[in-house]
Design a protein around this motif. Structure first.
Motif, PDB file in Angstrom:
ATOM      1  N   ASP A 109       0.838  -1.192   0.000  1.00 17.33           N
ATOM      2  CA  ASP A 109       0.000   0.000   0.000  1.00 17.33           C
ATOM      3  C   ASP A 109       0.879   1.250   0.000  1.00 17.33           C
ATOM      4  OD1 ASP A 109      -1.902   1.944   0.334  1.00 17.33           O
ATOM      5  OD2 ASP A 109      -2.668   1.231   2.244  1.00 17.33           O
ATOM      6  N   PHE A 110       1.914   1.250   0.839  1.00 17.44           N
ATOM      7  CA  PHE A 110       2.778   2.422   0.932  1.00 17.44           C
ATOM      8  C   PHE A 110       3.465   2.720  -0.403  1.00 17.44           C
ATOM      9  CE2 PHE A 110       6.854   4.490   1.661  1.00 17.44           C
ATOM     10  CZ  PHE A 110       6.482   5.559   2.463  1.00 17.44           C
ATOM     11  N   ILE A 111       4.050   1.703  -1.000  1.00 18.22           N
ATOM     12  CA  ILE A 111       4.770   1.923  -2.261  1.00 18.22           C
ATOM     13  C   ILE A 111       3.804   2.398  -3.347  1.00 18.22           C
ATOM     14  CG2 ILE A 111       6.120   0.848  -4.092  1.00 18.22           C
ATOM     15  CD1 ILE A 111       7.108  -1.154  -1.982  1.00 18.22           C
ATOM     16  N   ALA A 112       2.663   1.738  -3.455  1.00 20.83           N
ATOM     17  CA  ALA A 112       1.726   2.087  -4.525  1.00 20.83           C
ATOM     18  C   ALA A 112       1.062   3.439  -4.260  1.00 20.83           C
ATOM     19  CB  ALA A 112       0.668   0.999  -4.678  1.00 20.83           C
ATOM     20  N   SER A 113       0.481   3.599  -3.066  1.00 24.90           N
ATOM     21  CA  SER A 113      -0.359   4.780  -2.822  1.00 24.90           C
ATOM     22  C   SER A 113       0.460   6.031  -2.510  1.00 24.90           C
ATOM     23  CB  SER A 113      -1.327   4.525  -1.663  1.00 24.90           C
ATOM     24  OG  SER A 113      -1.958   3.276  -1.816  1.00 24.90           O
ATOM     25  N   ASN A 114       1.512   5.873  -1.712  1.00 22.12           N
ATOM     26  CA  ASN A 114       2.251   7.073  -1.297  1.00 22.12           C
ATOM     27  C   ASN A 114       3.390   7.432  -2.242  1.00 22.12           C
ATOM     28  OD1 ASN A 114       0.499   6.839   0.816  1.00 22.12           O
ATOM     29  ND2 ASN A 114       2.039   6.813   2.421  1.00 22.12           N
ATOM     30  N   ILE A 115       3.839   6.477  -3.040  1.00 21.24           N
ATOM     31  CA  ILE A 115       4.948   6.779  -3.962  1.00 21.24           C
ATOM     32  C   ILE A 115       4.476   6.771  -5.420  1.00 21.24           C
ATOM     33  CG2 ILE A 115       7.301   6.208  -4.657  1.00 21.24           C
ATOM     34  CD1 ILE A 115       7.410   6.527  -1.733  1.00 21.24           C
ATOM     35  N   LEU A 116       3.974   5.617  -5.886  1.00 22.57           N
ATOM     36  CA  LEU A 116       3.652   5.526  -7.318  1.00 22.57           C
ATOM     37  C   LEU A 116       2.548   6.480  -7.744  1.00 22.57           C
ATOM     38  CD1 LEU A 116       3.876   1.699  -8.159  1.00 22.57           C
ATOM     39  CD2 LEU A 116       5.486   3.521  -8.708  1.00 22.57           C
ATOM     40  N   LEU A 117       1.473   6.578  -6.956  1.00 20.43           N
ATOM     41  CA  LEU A 117       0.377   7.458  -7.375  1.00 20.43           C
ATOM     42  C   LEU A 117       0.810   8.930  -7.436  1.00 20.43           C
ATOM     43  CD1 LEU A 117      -2.851   5.963  -5.663  1.00 20.43           C
ATOM     44  CD2 LEU A 117      -1.848   5.432  -7.887  1.00 20.43           C
ATOM     45  N   PRO A 118       1.437   9.471  -6.382  1.00 20.68           N
ATOM     46  CA  PRO A 118       1.874  10.867  -6.492  1.00 20.68           C
ATOM     47  C   PRO A 118       2.905  11.079  -7.604  1.00 20.68           C
ATOM     48  CG  PRO A 118       1.846  10.197  -4.193  1.00 20.68           C
ATOM     49  CD  PRO A 118       1.608   8.958  -5.006  1.00 20.68           C
ATOM     50  N   LEU A 119       3.767  10.097  -7.817  1.00 24.23           N
ATOM     51  CA  LEU A 119       4.757  10.217  -8.885  1.00 24.23           C
ATOM     52  C   LEU A 119       4.063  10.239 -10.247  1.00 24.23           C
ATOM     53  CD1 LEU A 119       7.804  10.381  -8.679  1.00 24.23           C
ATOM     54  CD2 LEU A 119       7.938   7.933  -9.132  1.00 24.23           C
TER      55      LEU A 119
END
Ligand code: PHE
Length: 459
Positions: free
Chosen positions: A385-395
């Protein structure tokens, strides 16, 4: 409006159909399950404030950008960039989006499976009164069981696959017309009830009266940014894909504002429903992903005939999760259909099946794999969840903002978005060109401690 087919691509039957589908994508577990526990973990009101700022200044402009890109290109998350900017690297944003869809749906299916299990237990009467070991014990027993949650995850994923298999338009355009408003009414009713509980004062203070010192913690900015993207279904091409089924007659800014407005309203109402109860029943706000499952049964138990509300609550939340899951699967499926010339049916079955398998470790991480910690002590589900939601989505959002803001001729951006050359349109472009990219960049820097380092150089 007619069901015209545009070179074989589906189109929404009506303007309402598109808005409802986009709302169906946005409103889901993010508004209740994730919003509640992330707000609880990050101290409440100060977090809420940053979250709202992220929605308004970063989220809504990028929602508009995704709608505009999708409708103009009429292709999937990756193909839209290839079409509008052939040979340029922008399509990396789309590929990251497809990766994020795989990751998010993998654990989304696990949590939605838990919701479905609770629904069935309200159906059978199992949860009408506290089971032996209490509601918390019931929850922990269930999620730590190695097999049982997998069954429910499987059933939920099967339903998601079935809808995408028959096609988005047939599958979802109608389904949320009734259930989503019902969920809204139920949440409002339950939040009104929450206000009569002994914990109302504390709960409201937690949610609305900020502890300003929390703002010095760099992590709450990243958490708020991630929550805004997750809740709006933003930054991974879900809204590009849905926008691509839209005819040219629509007016996009109104659609973007209503989708974002409704999504935010659902989250706030859910907060008013949950936090008074959290204090009334003495549960720790920072309990993590189990928060909703531990608190809501207590609430229903305290109402006469409350089981009926429990039944409705978990049923309607499962339905809301389903329309969000459909949009996640559709991002990957639409890409595979075009890129590898797969049939819709094959793509839905194969990709849906793979995503189910990918979710299994997230489920096992609650029990037999609970000693596996990947990112900063987070378990498997939380780490993905952290990698996808907090990193990939904002990126992804950052790239979409830059693409719309700088990769488009200004006049094209203004007219393709239906803004026209208005002050609002220019404000939108300003946010996309400067504010959103800089804000996302700074939040990234500060969350890895680099901002502090840089600022210290100047002290
Ligand atoms: N917005 C959905 C929710 O709140 C989750 C989602 C994220 C859906 C990203 C699509 C894309 O539950």
């Amino acid at each position: 409006m007619s069901l015209k087919e545009d070179v074989g691509r589906e189109q929404w039957a009506s303007r309402l159909g598109f808005i409802l589908a986009a709302m169906g994508s946005a409103v889901g577990l993010g508004n209740v399950w994730r919003f509640a526990y992330v707000t609880g973990e990050n101290g409440g009101a100060a977090f809420l404030l940053i979250y709202l700022a992220c929605i308004l200044l970063i989220g809504i402009p990028i929602v508009m950008a995704e709608f505009t890109i999708g409708r103009k290109a009429k292709s999937d998350a990756v193909g839209s960039f290839e079409k509008l900017a052939p040979g340029k690297p922008w399509k990396i944003a789309g590929l990251m989006g497809v990766a994020a869809a795989f990751m998010i749906l993998s654990f989304y299916g696990v949590i939605a499976g838990w919701i479905s299990y609770y629904f069935v237990n309200y159906l059978t009467g199992n949860l009408w009164t506290a089971p032996e070991g209490g509601y918390e014990g019931f929850f922990v027993d269930f999620i730590t069981n190695p097999y049982h949650p997998l069954l429910w995850q499987f059933l939920f994923m099967a339903a998601t696959i079935a809808i995408v298999y028959v096609g988005v338009k047939k599958g979802i355009e109608r389904s949320n017309k009734i259930l989503m408003p019902l969920l809204g009414v139920l949440l409002i009713g339950l939040s009104a009830y929450g206000l009569t509980l002994g914990g109302a004062r504390e709960g409201l203070a937690f949610l609305f009266s900020p502890d300003w010192s929390a703002l010095t913690d760099p992590n709450i900015y990243l958490a708020a940014l991630g929550q805004a993207f997750f809740s709006l279904s933003l930054g991974m091409g879900a809204l590009i894909t849905y926008g691509s089924y839209l005819s040219n007659k629509e007016r996009l800014p109104g659609a973007a504002a209503s989708v974002a407005g409704l999504d935010t309203l659902f989250a706030i109402v859910a907060g008013i429903m949950i936090f008074p109860a959290v204090f009334a029943f003495g549960i720790e706000p920072a309990s993590g992903p189990g928060l909703v499952f531990m608190i809501m049964p207590d609430v229903f138990d305290s109402i006469s005939m409350g089981w009926l509300f429990g039944l409705l609550f978990f049923f309607l939340l499962a339905a809301a999760a389903l329309s969000s899951a459909v949009s996640l699967l559709e991002v990957a499926v639409a890409y595979f259909i075009r890129r590898f010339s797969w049939s819709r049916r094959k793509a839905a079955l194969v990709i849906g099946g793979i995503i189910f398998l990918l979710g299994i470790p997230s489920s096992l991480g609650q029990g037999i794999l609970s000693n596996v910690a990947i990112i900063g002590g987070r378990d498997i589900l939380d780490s993905i969840d952290f990698i996808a939601s907090n990193i990939l989505l904002p990126l992804g959002g950052l790239m979409i903002a830059l693409f719309m803001g700088w990769g488009f001729k200004k006049a094209d951006a203004l007219s393709d978005s239906d803004f026209g050359d208005t002050w609002l349109g220019n404000a939108w472009l300003f946010l996309l060109r400067y504010f959103a990219p800089v804000a996302i960049f700074i939040i990234f820097l500060s969350s890895i401690g680099l901002l502090d380092l840089i600022l210290n150089l100047f002290r």
